[in-house]
Design a protein around this motif. Sequence first.
Motif, PDB file in Angstrom:
ATOM      1  N   PRO A  54      -6.653  -1.330  -1.973  1.00 20.20           N
ATOM      2  CA  PRO A  54      -6.517  -0.030  -1.311  1.00 20.20           C
ATOM      3  C   PRO A  54      -5.995   1.038  -2.267  1.00 20.20           C
ATOM      4  O   PRO A  54      -5.188   0.760  -3.141  1.00 20.20           O
ATOM      5  N   THR A  73       0.803  -1.220   0.000  1.00 20.64           N
ATOM      6  CA  THR A  73       0.000   0.000   0.000  1.00 20.64           C
ATOM      7  C   THR A  73       0.836   1.271   0.000  1.00 20.64           C
ATOM      8  O   THR A  73       0.379   2.302  -0.456  1.00 20.64           O
ATOM      9  N   GLN A 112      -8.039   2.905   3.129  1.00 21.49           N
ATOM     10  CA  GLN A 112      -7.207   1.700   3.127  1.00 21.49           C
ATOM     11  C   GLN A 112      -7.736   0.655   4.095  1.00 21.49           C
ATOM     12  O   GLN A 112      -7.616  -0.537   3.847  1.00 21.49           O
ATOM     13  N   SER A 113      -8.356   1.081   5.195  1.00 25.10           N
ATOM     14  CA  SER A 113      -8.930   0.096   6.122  1.00 25.10           C
ATOM     15  C   SER A 113     -10.244  -0.461   5.589  1.00 25.10           C
ATOM     16  O   SER A 113     -10.566  -1.627   5.815  1.00 25.10           O
ATOM     17  N   ARG A 114     -11.008   0.334   4.858  1.00 26.28           N
ATOM     18  CA  ARG A 114     -12.279  -0.144   4.288  1.00 26.28           C
ATOM     19  C   ARG A 114     -12.065  -1.054   3.086  1.00 26.28           C
ATOM     20  O   ARG A 114     -12.812  -1.992   2.879  1.00 26.28           O
ATOM     21  N   LYS A 150      -9.468  -3.181   1.905  1.00 24.09           N
ATOM     22  CA  LYS A 150      -8.218  -3.912   2.090  1.00 24.09           C
ATOM     23  C   LYS A 150      -7.835  -4.724   0.858  1.00 24.09           C
ATOM     24  O   LYS A 150      -6.665  -4.967   0.622  1.00 24.09           O
ATOM     25  N   HIS A 151      -8.813  -5.130   0.063  1.00 22.99           N
ATOM     26  CA  HIS A 151      -8.522  -5.933  -1.129  1.00 22.99           C
ATOM     27  C   HIS A 151      -7.890  -5.087  -2.232  1.00 22.99           C
ATOM     28  O   HIS A 151      -7.017  -5.546  -2.946  1.00 22.99           O
TER      29      HIS A 151
END
Length: 182
Positions: free
Chosen positions: A170, A73, A163-165, A167-168
């Motif tokens: 980002p 990421t 990025q937390s929402r 994750k697949h």
Amino acid sequence: MQKGSIFSDREWTEVARGYRRAGWGGKAMIWLYVTLAATIATATVLAIIWIIVAAYTPRPEAAAPTVAAQAPTNAPPANGKTYDYEIDNLNVTFGAKNNLRVVYAQFSLVVQCPSEACQQWMKMNRASLRDAVFEVAALQNVEDFKNTFGVEKLKTALLTEFQSRFKHNPPSGVLIRDWFMR
């Protein structure tokens, strides 16, 4: 008359006598009404059963699309190109710490994606992106934007939330354009 019966015996006798005296057309109308009432009652019972079954049947979870290879990421895209997805004219509210003043910010948000798959994922989840913007904005206040780092703080918080929402797939960056605060 027995307890719980709708009609007394005398009334049932009168109904039966009236049915016997009715002509062919009258009897057909009676059977039509009886059939119609039975059909409506059956449809109502089946609809109630269907609603109850639908309410208690577990729904399968949507599987996340698989991506062949993902870059880390924090690394730039391997091909040096980003795929941008823009949401125009976002209007966000920021309150003061004492809740006596409200300020509105209008801006366009550009989400930078490292791949086309990420860009497609952002397009499909536009509502979730907007929800994340409003959730992050709710944690900010007007005083944060009095210094020059307020917008940068907002961008960092947005990127972290995205990025937390997602994750697949980002996103790699966030840009804010046409910032206007009233």
